[in-house]
Design a protein around this motif. Structure first.
Motif, PDB file in Angstrom:
ATOM      1  N   ASP A  48       0.800  -1.234   0.000  1.00 53.93           N
ATOM      2  CA  ASP A  48       0.000   0.000   0.000  1.00 53.93           C
ATOM      3  C   ASP A  48       0.829   1.279   0.000  1.00 53.93           C
ATOM      4  O   ASP A  48       0.673   2.123   0.885  1.00 53.93           O
ATOM      5  CB  ASP A  48      -0.930   0.036   1.236  1.00 53.93           C
ATOM      6  N   GLY A  49       1.661   1.435  -1.006  1.00 49.39           N
ATOM      7  CA  GLY A  49       2.439   2.671  -1.100  1.00 49.39           C
ATOM      8  C   GLY A  49       1.985   3.513  -2.273  1.00 49.39           C
ATOM      9  O   GLY A  49       0.992   3.198  -2.946  1.00 49.39           O
ATOM     10  N   SER A  50       2.706   4.603  -2.515  1.00 50.99           N
ATOM     11  CA  SER A  50       2.436   5.409  -3.702  1.00 50.99           C
ATOM     12  C   SER A  50       3.609   6.339  -3.951  1.00 50.99           C
ATOM     13  O   SER A  50       4.335   6.689  -3.028  1.00 50.99           O
ATOM     14  CB  SER A  50       1.162   6.245  -3.524  1.00 50.99           C
ATOM     15  N   VAL A  51       3.795   6.687  -5.206  1.00 49.55           N
ATOM     16  CA  VAL A  51       4.777   7.717  -5.542  1.00 49.55           C
ATOM     17  C   VAL A  51       4.134   8.682  -6.521  1.00 49.55           C
ATOM     18  O   VAL A  51       3.225   8.314  -7.269  1.00 49.55           O
ATOM     19  CB  VAL A  51       6.059   7.149  -6.192  1.00 49.55           C
ATOM     20  N   ASP A  52       4.630   9.917  -6.506  1.00 46.63           N
ATOM     21  CA  ASP A  52       4.091  10.928  -7.414  1.00 46.63           C
ATOM     22  C   ASP A  52       5.037  11.126  -8.584  1.00 46.63           C
ATOM     23  O   ASP A  52       6.193  11.506  -8.392  1.00 46.63           O
ATOM     24  CB  ASP A  52       3.889  12.251  -6.661  1.00 46.63           C
ATOM     25  N   LEU A  53       4.517  10.865  -9.773  1.00 43.43           N
ATOM     26  CA  LEU A  53       5.306  11.118 -10.982  1.00 43.43           C
ATOM     27  C   LEU A  53       5.129  12.577 -11.359  1.00 43.43           C
ATOM     28  O   LEU A  53       4.025  13.106 -11.273  1.00 43.43           O
ATOM     29  CB  LEU A  53       4.783  10.276 -12.149  1.00 43.43           C
ATOM     30  N   PRO A  54       6.211  13.222 -11.812  1.00 37.46           N
ATOM     31  CA  PRO A  54       6.039  14.609 -12.272  1.00 37.46           C
ATOM     32  C   PRO A  54       5.245  14.624 -13.577  1.00 37.46           C
ATOM     33  O   PRO A  54       5.150  13.597 -14.268  1.00 37.46           O
ATOM     34  CB  PRO A  54       7.479  15.067 -12.515  1.00 37.46           C
ATOM     35  N   GLY A  55       4.688  15.761 -13.908  1.00 39.14           N
ATOM     36  CA  GLY A  55       4.036  15.907 -15.208  1.00 39.14           C
ATOM     37  C   GLY A  55       5.083  15.763 -16.300  1.00 39.14           C
ATOM     38  O   GLY A  55       6.249  16.071 -16.094  1.00 39.14           O
ATOM     39  N   LEU A  56       4.660  15.249 -17.448  1.00 41.06           N
ATOM     40  CA  LEU A  56       5.614  15.018 -18.539  1.00 41.06           C
ATOM     41  C   LEU A  56       5.161  15.767 -19.778  1.00 41.06           C
ATOM     42  O   LEU A  56       3.967  15.877 -20.048  1.00 41.06           O
ATOM     43  CB  LEU A  56       5.697  13.522 -18.855  1.00 41.06           C
ATOM     44  N   ASP A  57       6.142  16.277 -20.532  1.00 42.62           N
ATOM     45  CA  ASP A  57       5.779  16.932 -21.792  1.00 42.62           C
ATOM     46  C   ASP A  57       5.636  15.878 -22.896  1.00 42.62           C
ATOM     47  O   ASP A  57       5.727  14.678 -22.636  1.00 42.62           O
ATOM     48  CB  ASP A  57       6.798  18.032 -22.154  1.00 42.62           C
ATOM     49  N   ASP A  58       5.442  16.330 -24.125  1.00 40.74           N
ATOM     50  CA  ASP A  58       5.158  15.388 -25.208  1.00 40.74           C
ATOM     51  C   ASP A  58       6.337  14.476 -25.540  1.00 40.74           C
ATOM     52  O   ASP A  58       6.178  13.446 -26.179  1.00 40.74           O
ATOM     53  CB  ASP A  58       4.733  16.155 -26.475  1.00 40.74           C
ATOM     54  N   GLN A  64       9.686  14.318 -21.121  1.00 43.64           N
ATOM     55  CA  GLN A  64      10.565  15.017 -20.185  1.00 43.64           C
ATOM     56  C   GLN A  64       9.713  15.677 -19.090  1.00 43.64           C
ATOM     57  O   GLN A  64       8.598  16.101 -19.360  1.00 43.64           O
ATOM     58  CB  GLN A  64      11.386  16.085 -20.912  1.00 43.64           C
ATOM     59  N   PRO A  65      10.257  15.763 -17.861  1.00 46.99           N
ATOM     60  CA  PRO A  65       9.494  16.394 -16.773  1.00 46.99           C
ATOM     61  C   PRO A  65       9.088  17.814 -17.141  1.00 46.99           C
ATOM     62  O   PRO A  65       9.885  18.563 -17.694  1.00 46.99           O
ATOM     63  CB  PRO A  65      10.492  16.413 -15.609  1.00 46.99           C
ATOM     64  N   ASP A  66       7.846  18.143 -16.889  1.00 45.32           N
ATOM     65  CA  ASP A  66       7.343  19.470 -17.183  1.00 45.32           C
ATOM     66  C   ASP A  66       6.458  19.910 -16.021  1.00 45.32           C
ATOM     67  O   ASP A  66       5.349  19.402 -15.846  1.00 45.32           O
ATOM     68  CB  ASP A  66       6.533  19.431 -18.490  1.00 45.32           C
ATOM     69  N   PRO A  67       6.965  20.849 -15.210  1.00 44.73           N
ATOM     70  CA  PRO A  67       6.220  21.247 -14.004  1.00 44.73           C
ATOM     71  C   PRO A  67       4.874  21.880 -14.312  1.00 44.73           C
ATOM     72  O   PRO A  67       3.997  21.959 -13.446  1.00 44.73           O
ATOM     73  CB  PRO A  67       7.158  22.245 -13.309  1.00 44.73           C
ATOM     74  N   GLU A  68       4.693  22.317 -15.573  1.00 45.27           N
ATOM     75  CA  GLU A  68       3.418  22.948 -15.947  1.00 45.27           C
ATOM     76  C   GLU A  68       2.294  21.921 -16.118  1.00 45.27           C
ATOM     77  O   GLU A  68       1.126  22.258 -16.081  1.00 45.27           O
ATOM     78  CB  GLU A  68       3.577  23.720 -17.265  1.00 45.27           C
ATOM     79  N   ARG A  69       2.694  20.656 -16.366  1.00 39.09           N
ATOM     80  CA  ARG A  69       1.664  19.631 -16.600  1.00 39.09           C
ATOM     81  C   ARG A  69       1.343  18.908 -15.300  1.00 39.09           C
ATOM     82  O   ARG A  69       2.197  18.801 -14.425  1.00 39.09           O
ATOM     83  CB  ARG A  69       2.177  18.595 -17.614  1.00 39.09           C
ATOM     84  N   PRO A  70       0.132  18.383 -15.215  1.00 32.81           N
ATOM     85  CA  PRO A  70      -0.209  17.659 -13.983  1.00 32.81           C
ATOM     86  C   PRO A  70       0.566  16.344 -13.901  1.00 32.81           C
ATOM     87  O   PRO A  70       0.789  15.675 -14.910  1.00 32.81           O
ATOM     88  CB  PRO A  70      -1.714  17.395 -14.141  1.00 32.81           C
TER      89      PRO A  70
END
Lengths: 94, 522
Positions: free
Chosen positions: B116-126, B129-135
């Protein structure tokens, strides 16, 4: 019976299947008597001992002399254990 | 020609869950003291040399769990925000195959060590690549349990060539293996790959696995299917395909993308939907870049799990759990945001520094060494990052090694960075000095002394600098006026002129400062 035999890689003939059926039914029937006990609220038994596992320190110990594994096997190829040809993929596990 | 039926599909949603196996780099195996080939010290041992009676399942041999392997697994579990079972047990997973000497694998069935764990993936662009603007997306971790790896089978003779049988090497048998199982929460190949990278990075920063992909230290098995929304409004789910044993990010991405394109077409052809008994297993063909059907072993999933009577429960008490928790290092994601927040690095720079744990440790040591030299905080973080990512990374790439193994020490680099900060080295000379300090004969040399000996230090001749500046300003009155009236970028031309006069004895930064002092009010 056939399925259980195959899982154990056994190939009993028809007569043996019949006798095994009777023997196995007797064993399972015997074990099934445990169902008569009211186990409501009893936690499943993990191990007959309540003592927790002893854990080993992470220190490599002795290995068998090189060549032993191959020497013990019915067939070998250099240091390898040789077995009849199997499928090219991994086993069911891991 | 489009497949008949494919036009019935309005949209496709990809659904992926992952099983990831990580070989833990304990020194000894999971249930015995045979050396573990996933530890670098025992990598490449001759076939069947890392075996003992427990590995081979000889009569009377009894397993004893390895404390370090349990601890490593708990560390990963904590990093994945899992709950840790305080009392966990071992189960036998039975199957007959020549890579499994005992005829069963010791694993964990109904009480996994971590769950029962979880991790948060960053938003990714097309491009993934990590994109902080995307959810971003939260990925659920179903469980992470311990088991033992199986041996290796060779289907050709070791030198190549046909063989009338199969060869077994049991060195890998019994290697501690952590199996991480996620929820089917991924919606693209990019997300699955991002998670795979994240988990690998976590394991390497925790020091629990080398995670060398080519050696199979980390192996991915995506479970892939798709929800098809049809033109008539119905939603159907394609049968799940499990792709086995992928050991590169490229093949993981390839397998998911291939199935994502293939499954709607397969459905259009056979109209088979997800249901009991429809799951299939496929392999990945690296050359053809497609998944291929694997021969299904009948009853392969009839493993007849039952508690291993040889192994009592493992109890993880409060004190032990607390000590593991306290010993956790800062994780890559936390480090990345700290670098951005405290040192003002871009996400890309921070990620580059975090790519190799060794490089990251080198970077942080350099920052520590800068403090007594009078450079601290954001300035130290920025300066060290510039050197590691430019002078360091360029040389490291040329030699195919990590920055930390180039030969230069963090204290030597700190010295160079401090000289640069004091304006006593031009950027070109600083890079040259970096190169010198990588050479073995200069190990332990004082960077400042070496720089002086090589004539790399900027000679501080303030009188000459003043004179050059005055001459250049006099010769370029219009540009000087522009700078004074606020067009600060015009100063570049004047800097260039002064540098021509000064040669190596001045650096552009100092010249620029001197010119601006003269030309701008205040």
């Amino acid at each position: 019976m056939r399925k259980v035999a195959r899982l154990a890689r056994l190939d009993p003939d028809d007569a043996r299947v019949e006798s095994l059926r009777a023997e196995l039914s007797a064993v399972i029937g015997y074990v099934a008597r445990v169902r008569a006990v009211d186990a409501a609220g009893v936690e499943p038994l993990v191990h007959v001992s309540d003592e927790p596992a002893h854990l080993a320190e992470d220190a490599p110990g002795p290995t068998l002399p090189e060549g032993s594994a191959a020497a013990m096997a019915p067939e070998s190829f250099g240091p390898y254990v040789k077995v009849p040809k199997v499928l090219g993929d991994e086993g069911g596990g891991a | 020609m489009p497949l008949p039926g494919i036009e019935d599909i309005k949209s496709v949603e990809l659904i992926v869950g992952m099983e990831i196996h990580v070989e833990l780099a304990a020194r000894s195996k999971m249930f015995c003291r045979s050396p573990n080939p996933a530890h670098l010290a025992f990598d490449g041992a001759p076939p069947n040399s890392l075996v003992d009676p427990v590995v081979l399942g000889l009569p009377g041999a009894l397993p004893v769990p390895n404390r370090a392997a349990v601890e490593s697994a708990v560390k990963v579990g904590l990093a994945l925000n899992c709950s840790i079972a305080r009392r966990t047990k071992w189960d036998r997973k039975s199957y007959f195959y020549p890579d499994l000497p005992k005829g069963y694998q010791i694993s964990q069935y109904d009480i996994p060590l971590c769950f029962d764990g979880s991790v948060d993936l960053p938003g990714l662009d097309d491009r993934g690549q990590p994109d902080p603007e995307r959810p971003g997306r939260r990925i659920g971790i179903v469980r992470a349990h311990l088991e033992e790896d199986a041996g290796k089978l060779l289907h050709e003779s070791p030198g190549g060539g046909a063989l009338d049988g199969t060869l077994a090497d049991f060195n890998r048998a019994g290697t501690p293996l952590l199996e991480v199982v996620t929820q089917p929460d991924f919606r693209s190949a990019d997300e699955a790959v991002a998670f795979a990278r994240m988990l690998r990075s976590i394991c390497r920063f925790l020091g629990v696995s080398e995670c060398v992909m080519q050696k199979g230290h980390i192996r991915f098995e995506p479970n892939i299917n798709a929800a098809l929304t049809l033109r008539d409004g119905r939603v159907v789910r394609t049968p799940i395909v499990e792709v086995k044993n992928l050991n590169s990010f490229k093949s993981l991405r390839g397998a998911i993308e291939f199935e994502a394109a293939e499954q709607p077409a397969r459905w259009a052809h056979d109209r088979r939907e997800m249901g009991r008994g429809t799951k299939t297993t496929r392999g990945w063909d690296d050359r053809l870049e497609r998944t291929v059907a694997q021969r299904e072993k009948e009853d392969a999933d009839d493993y007849r799990y039952f508690p291993d009577p040889d192994l009592p429960a493992v109890v993880i008490d409060d004190a032990w759990l607390a000590s593991i928790r306290d010993g956790l290092p800062e994780l890559p994601a936390q480090r990345e945001s700290r670098y951005v927040r405290e040192y003002g690095l871009s996400k890309k720079e921070a990620a580059a520094l975090l790519d190799e744990p060794g490089t990251c440790r080198f970077y942080e040591s350099t920052i520590e060494e800068l403090v007594p030299l009078g450079v601290a905080g954001a300035r130290a973080g920025r300066l060290a990052a510039n050197f590691v990512l430019q002078s360091g990374q360029r040389r490291a790439n040329e030699r195919g090694v990590g920055v930390e193994t180039l030969g230069i020490t963090p204290s030597a680099l700190a010295r160079i960075a401090a000289l640069r900060e004091e304006g006593r080295l031009s950027s070109q000379s600083a890079d040259e000095l970096f190169g010198f300090m990588c050479e073995p004969e200069n190990l332990g040399m004082d960077a400042a002394a070496l720089a002086a000996a090589r004539g790399l230090l900027i000679v501080r001749d303030d009188a000459a600098l003043e004179r050059w500046c005055d001459e250049v300003i006099a010769a370029n009155p219009k540009v000087a006026m522009d700078v004074t009236s606020g067009k600060v970028q015009a100063v570049g031309r004047l800097v260039g002129e002064v540098m021509k006069m000064a040669g190596a004895a001045a650096d552009a930064k100092t010249v620029r400062e001197a010119l601006l002092r003269k030309l701008t009010p205040g």
